[in-house]
Write an enzyme that holds these catalytic residues in place. Sequence first.
Site, mmCIF file in Angstrom:
data_model
loop_
_atom_site.group_PDB
_atom_site.id
_atom_site.type_symbol
_atom_site.label_atom_id
_atom_site.label_comp_id
_atom_site.label_asym_id
_atom_site.label_seq_id
_atom_site.Cartn_x
_atom_site.Cartn_y
_atom_site.Cartn_z
ATOM 1 N N THR A 208 0.917 -1.281 0.046
ATOM 2 C CA THR A 208 0.197 -0.092 0.024
ATOM 3 C C THR A 208 0.970 1.181 -0.103
ATOM 4 O OG1 THR A 208 -0.154 -0.023 2.404
ATOM 5 C CG2 THR A 208 -1.769 -1.102 1.244
ATOM 6 N N ASN A 210 1.139 4.692 1.778
ATOM 7 C CA ASN A 210 0.704 5.318 3.201
ATOM 8 C C ASN A 210 0.935 6.791 2.906
ATOM 9 O OD1 ASN A 210 0.202 5.782 5.721
ATOM 10 N ND2 ASN A 210 2.416 5.384 6.473
ATOM 11 N N GLU A 259 -4.158 4.301 3.848
ATOM 12 C CA GLU A 259 -3.197 3.377 2.953
ATOM 13 C C GLU A 259 -4.266 2.877 1.745
ATOM 14 O OE1 GLU A 259 -0.755 0.775 5.615
ATOM 15 O OE2 GLU A 259 -2.630 1.027 6.824
#
Length: 310
Positions: A208, A210, A259
């Site tokens: 992901t 962030n 995220e």
Amino acid sequence: MQRWRGFEAVPSGWGRSVVTIGVFDGVHRGHQAIIGHAVKRAHDLGLQSVVMTFDPHPAEVVRPGSHPAVLTEPVRKAALIEALGVDALCVVPFTPAFSQLTPNEFVHDVLVESLHTAAVVVGDNFRFGHRAAGDVELLESLGRTFGFTVEDAPLVSSDGLVFSSTYIRSCVDAGDVRAAAAALGRPHRLTGVVVRGDQRGRELGFPTANLMTHRYAAVPADGIYAAWLTRGGENGERFAASVSIGTNPTFSGRERRVEAYVLDFSGDLYGERLSLDFVAHLREQRKYDAIEPLVAQIRADVEETRVLLG
């Protein structure tokens, strides 16, 4: 569109203009109607249109610590205003000294002396001057004195619900991004810079991005969302994304994070400034007792995102 920082920056040769005034956070459908009214009126009169807004939000100066969540960052707000055909944007620094101007002083010093106002377009609930002492009726009275007209644009509503920045913030805060989009006239956008996280998504097979957002950004409620992610600016590449907002309860997280798992993308996004346009709320955050059901749920979230965004 010309851009001025402070009414003192208005060019000396600036002619008469049609002015509309407000914070305009979100540039939502109600704001669009008011600004559009001012642009049309200026065109009809053969004059220039000016939008006057403020930075920081007046609430933070009048009541320190009460800064509301921000729906649109300054650069984005300016771009949205420019797209409505406005000739000039005047961003007035909202200082303690400026907040002390009486309604009469505001009209004389800003509208008359600096902007050479021929007409003012405002919403029905417009207030101005120290302690918001001025209203539309007083503005009309001062307009007769100083030679400008006042037109109050009716508030925009749907099914009896008036579109306002406060209402949209409440929608975002509740995670109802569909209702927020309906009032904004476009999806709610969150912008930030990609920073390093715990790398846990990568370990689970779903790396992901962030996102570190502005301190006052209007971040949707904890949950899982389908969103469009844009990199490279307004007209950059766009990808479908499954977005998690919250503290990662399965791993006893404490820090609230945004995220985004970007579908069909492989690459390094660290340090990039990205935007997320929220389309739908998929589910609440949940705590799982094991990794396997969490991974299965993430996989289901990704597929639902893929279907929703086509």
